[in-house]
Scaffold this motif. Structure first.
Motif, PDB file in Angstrom:
ATOM      1  N   GLN A   1       0.834  -1.197   0.000  1.00 50.45           N
ATOM      2  CA  GLN A   1       0.000   0.000   0.000  1.00 50.45           C
ATOM      3  C   GLN A   1       0.869   1.247   0.000  1.00 50.45           C
ATOM      4  O   GLN A   1       1.965   1.246   0.551  1.00 50.45           O
ATOM      5  N   GLU A   2       0.323   2.273  -0.528  1.00 52.28           N
ATOM      6  CA  GLU A   2       1.042   3.544  -0.536  1.00 52.28           C
ATOM      7  C   GLU A   2       1.286   4.012   0.899  1.00 52.28           C
ATOM      8  O   GLU A   2       0.444   3.857   1.764  1.00 52.28           O
ATOM      9  N   GLY A   3       2.444   4.560   1.135  1.00 52.65           N
ATOM     10  CA  GLY A   3       2.737   5.085   2.462  1.00 52.65           C
ATOM     11  C   GLY A   3       3.275   4.054   3.433  1.00 52.65           C
ATOM     12  O   GLY A   3       3.635   4.375   4.542  1.00 52.65           O
ATOM     13  N   ALA A   4       3.330   2.779   3.025  1.00 53.70           N
ATOM     14  CA  ALA A   4       3.873   1.742   3.910  1.00 53.70           C
ATOM     15  C   ALA A   4       5.361   1.587   3.619  1.00 53.70           C
ATOM     16  O   ALA A   4       6.178   2.308   4.160  1.00 53.70           O
ATOM     17  N   ALA A   5       5.715   0.656   2.724  1.00 53.86           N
ATOM     18  CA  ALA A   5       7.124   0.554   2.342  1.00 53.86           C
ATOM     19  C   ALA A   5       7.483   1.794   1.532  1.00 53.86           C
ATOM     20  O   ALA A   5       6.848   2.069   0.525  1.00 53.86           O
ATOM     21  N   PRO A   6       8.484   2.531   1.968  1.00 51.62           N
ATOM     22  CA  PRO A   6       8.853   3.742   1.228  1.00 51.62           C
ATOM     23  C   PRO A   6       9.193   3.428  -0.236  1.00 51.62           C
ATOM     24  O   PRO A   6       9.700   2.352  -0.552  1.00 51.62           O
ATOM     25  N   ALA A   7       8.897   4.364  -1.101  1.00 55.37           N
ATOM     26  CA  ALA A   7       9.027   4.141  -2.542  1.00 55.37           C
ATOM     27  C   ALA A   7      10.470   3.868  -2.958  1.00 55.37           C
ATOM     28  O   ALA A   7      10.718   3.156  -3.933  1.00 55.37           O
ATOM     29  N   ASP A   8      11.439   4.421  -2.195  1.00 55.88           N
ATOM     30  CA  ASP A   8      12.836   4.233  -2.588  1.00 55.88           C
ATOM     31  C   ASP A   8      13.454   2.999  -1.932  1.00 55.88           C
ATOM     32  O   ASP A   8      14.673   2.870  -1.866  1.00 55.88           O
ATOM     33  N   ALA A   9      12.592   2.098  -1.433  1.00 59.41           N
ATOM     34  CA  ALA A   9      13.103   0.905  -0.748  1.00 59.41           C
ATOM     35  C   ALA A   9      13.952   0.053  -1.688  1.00 59.41           C
ATOM     36  O   ALA A   9      13.684  -0.034  -2.888  1.00 59.41           O
ATOM     37  N   LEU A  10      14.984  -0.563  -1.126  1.00 67.15           N
ATOM     38  CA  LEU A  10      15.833  -1.469  -1.896  1.00 67.15           C
ATOM     39  C   LEU A  10      15.094  -2.793  -2.088  1.00 67.15           C
ATOM     40  O   LEU A  10      14.687  -3.420  -1.110  1.00 67.15           O
ATOM     41  N   PRO A  11      14.868  -3.221  -3.354  1.00 66.85           N
ATOM     42  CA  PRO A  11      14.117  -4.462  -3.545  1.00 66.85           C
ATOM     43  C   PRO A  11      15.021  -5.694  -3.440  1.00 66.85           C
ATOM     44  O   PRO A  11      16.088  -5.743  -4.056  1.00 66.85           O
ATOM     45  N   LEU A  12      14.576  -6.682  -2.665  1.00 66.31           N
ATOM     46  CA  LEU A  12      15.278  -7.968  -2.563  1.00 66.31           C
ATOM     47  C   LEU A  12      14.250  -9.067  -2.740  1.00 66.31           C
ATOM     48  O   LEU A  12      13.045  -8.842  -2.610  1.00 66.31           O
ATOM     49  N   ARG A  13      14.744 -10.261  -3.044  1.00 60.37           N
ATOM     50  CA  ARG A  13      13.829 -11.400  -3.090  1.00 60.37           C
ATOM     51  C   ARG A  13      14.372 -12.474  -2.163  1.00 60.37           C
ATOM     52  O   ARG A  13      15.566 -12.784  -2.204  1.00 60.37           O
ATOM     53  N   VAL A  14      13.485 -13.014  -1.322  1.00 56.59           N
ATOM     54  CA  VAL A  14      13.895 -14.119  -0.460  1.00 56.59           C
ATOM     55  C   VAL A  14      13.000 -15.305  -0.776  1.00 56.59           C
ATOM     56  O   VAL A  14      11.774 -15.200  -0.733  1.00 56.59           O
ATOM     57  N   VAL A  15      13.628 -16.413  -1.158  1.00 55.61           N
ATOM     58  CA  VAL A  15      12.866 -17.632  -1.447  1.00 55.61           C
ATOM     59  C   VAL A  15      13.287 -18.706  -0.461  1.00 55.61           C
ATOM     60  O   VAL A  15      14.461 -19.062  -0.355  1.00 55.61           O
ATOM     61  N   ALA A  16      12.299 -19.200   0.280  1.00 57.29           N
ATOM     62  CA  ALA A  16      12.554 -20.247   1.270  1.00 57.29           C
ATOM     63  C   ALA A  16      12.432 -21.608   0.605  1.00 57.29           C
ATOM     64  O   ALA A  16      11.650 -21.791  -0.331  1.00 57.29           O
ATOM     65  N   LYS A  17      13.273 -22.550   1.057  1.00 54.53           N
ATOM     66  CA  LYS A  17      13.068 -23.935   0.663  1.00 54.53           C
ATOM     67  C   LYS A  17      13.669 -24.822   1.738  1.00 54.53           C
ATOM     68  O   LYS A  17      14.491 -24.367   2.543  1.00 54.53           O
ATOM     69  N   GLN A  18      13.267 -26.064   1.757  1.00 50.83           N
ATOM     70  CA  GLN A  18      13.803 -26.976   2.759  1.00 50.83           C
ATOM     71  C   GLN A  18      15.302 -27.150   2.518  1.00 50.83           C
ATOM     72  O   GLN A  18      15.668 -27.756   1.509  1.00 50.83           O
ATOM     73  N   PHE A  19      16.200 -26.700   3.329  1.00 53.67           N
ATOM     74  CA  PHE A  19      16.034 -25.957   4.562  1.00 53.67           C
ATOM     75  C   PHE A  19      16.985 -24.774   4.507  1.00 53.67           C
ATOM     76  O   PHE A  19      17.990 -24.751   5.201  1.00 53.67           O
ATOM     77  N   GLU A  20      16.687 -23.824   3.658  1.00 55.37           N
ATOM     78  CA  GLU A  20      17.574 -22.679   3.486  1.00 55.37           C
ATOM     79  C   GLU A  20      16.789 -21.473   2.951  1.00 55.37           C
ATOM     80  O   GLU A  20      15.650 -21.599   2.508  1.00 55.37           O
ATOM     81  N   TRP A  21      17.475 -20.328   3.041  1.00 61.39           N
ATOM     82  CA  TRP A  21      16.923 -19.072   2.523  1.00 61.39           C
ATOM     83  C   TRP A  21      17.813 -18.598   1.387  1.00 61.39           C
ATOM     84  O   TRP A  21      19.008 -18.408   1.582  1.00 61.39           O
TER      85      TRP A  21
END
Ligand code: CU
Length: 252
Positions: free
Chosen positions: A95-115
């Motif tokens: 939503q607007e106003g939550a995560a700031p617009a200039d936030a650094l984007p990352l992706r985290v994918v979980a799997k058995q048994f690591e990130w």
């Protein structure tokens, strides 16, 4: 208020807000606990069996029922009111106003048994040529919001950063946004808070909060070292062993 034996000192911008809600609810439920247990003990003693005393039959009390319905209703509405702002701020990263617009984007994918953490590289955009992936290592800069697209490859995991007051289920087939902004440098634990298989106990990673220029230096080093955009797919030997055991148990 900081009770060291409960949670580590907050390291995110919204940590203090989460903690204040936590303590409000703890005080309310704590007071109810004391009242109920005291009443229980008083009633046990006062209405114990005595020779010749007959039980009183009753069809209930309308007054008592109204009281014990209205008081919890007021308490719950109060908690909704008190937690609404911080809840919206933390949980509605889309939503607007939550995560700031200039936030650094990352992706985290979980799997058995690591990130597995995908970094966007210098262009700060995911799914471009300079992305790279680290297993079990989350690195972020201090004083800048980080927006994580959280997913899972297999079962439901729970992405838990206790020092940052972040906890979010990672659900297969869904990408769930999570954000936080670190306020302290250092190394912090990342844990899985959902029993996700036999190797769940060691599904841990580390979160390193860098000074801003130190983060850039770390990223440049990773790129210079040729860190690949994907982690090797074959599971570690003991993971395969653990999965075999759990499959055996399923069919038993
Ligand atoms: Cu897990």
């Amino acid at each position: 208020m900081n009770w060291g034996w409960m949670m580590p000192e907050s390291a995110s911008t919204f940590g203090a807000g989460i903690d204040s809600i936590y303590y409000i609810i703890l005080w309310i439920t704590g007071a109810i606990f004391v009242l109920v247990e005291t009443a229980l003990i008083v009633f046990i003693i006062r209405y114990r069996h005595r020779e010749g005393r007959v039980a009183v039959h009753t069809h209930g009390s309308k007054k008592a029922e109204i009281v014990w319905t209205v008081i919890p209703l007021i308490l719950v509405l109060f908690i909704v009111y008190a937690s609404n702002d911080i809840w919206l701020q933390v949980k509605r990263a889309d939503q607007e106003g939550a995560a700031p617009a200039d936030a650094l984007p990352l992706r985290v994918v979980a799997k058995q048994f690591e990130w597995n953490v995908t970094y966007p590289g210098p262009d700060e955009e995911l799914d471009t040529g300079d992305d790279f992936v680290k297993r079990n290592q989350l690195h972020v800069p201090i004083g800048r919001a980080v927006r994580i697209d959280l997913g899972s490859e297999d079962v439901i995991h729970s992405f838990f950063l206790p020092d940052f007051r972040v906890k979010q289920d990672a659900v297969p087939g869904m990408t769930i946004p999570v954000w936080f902004e670190a306020t302290r440098t250092g190394e912090f634990p990342v844990a899985c808070a959902e029993l996700c298989g036999l190797g769940h106990y060691r599904m841990r990673a580390s979160l390193t909060v860098h000074e801003a220029d130190d983060f850039d230096r770390w990223q440049a080093e990773e790129l210079a070292a040729g860190t690949p955009a994907e982690v090797a797919d074959e599971p570690e030997a003991d993971t395969a062993e653990e999965n075999k055991v759990s499959e055996g148990e399923d069919s038993a």
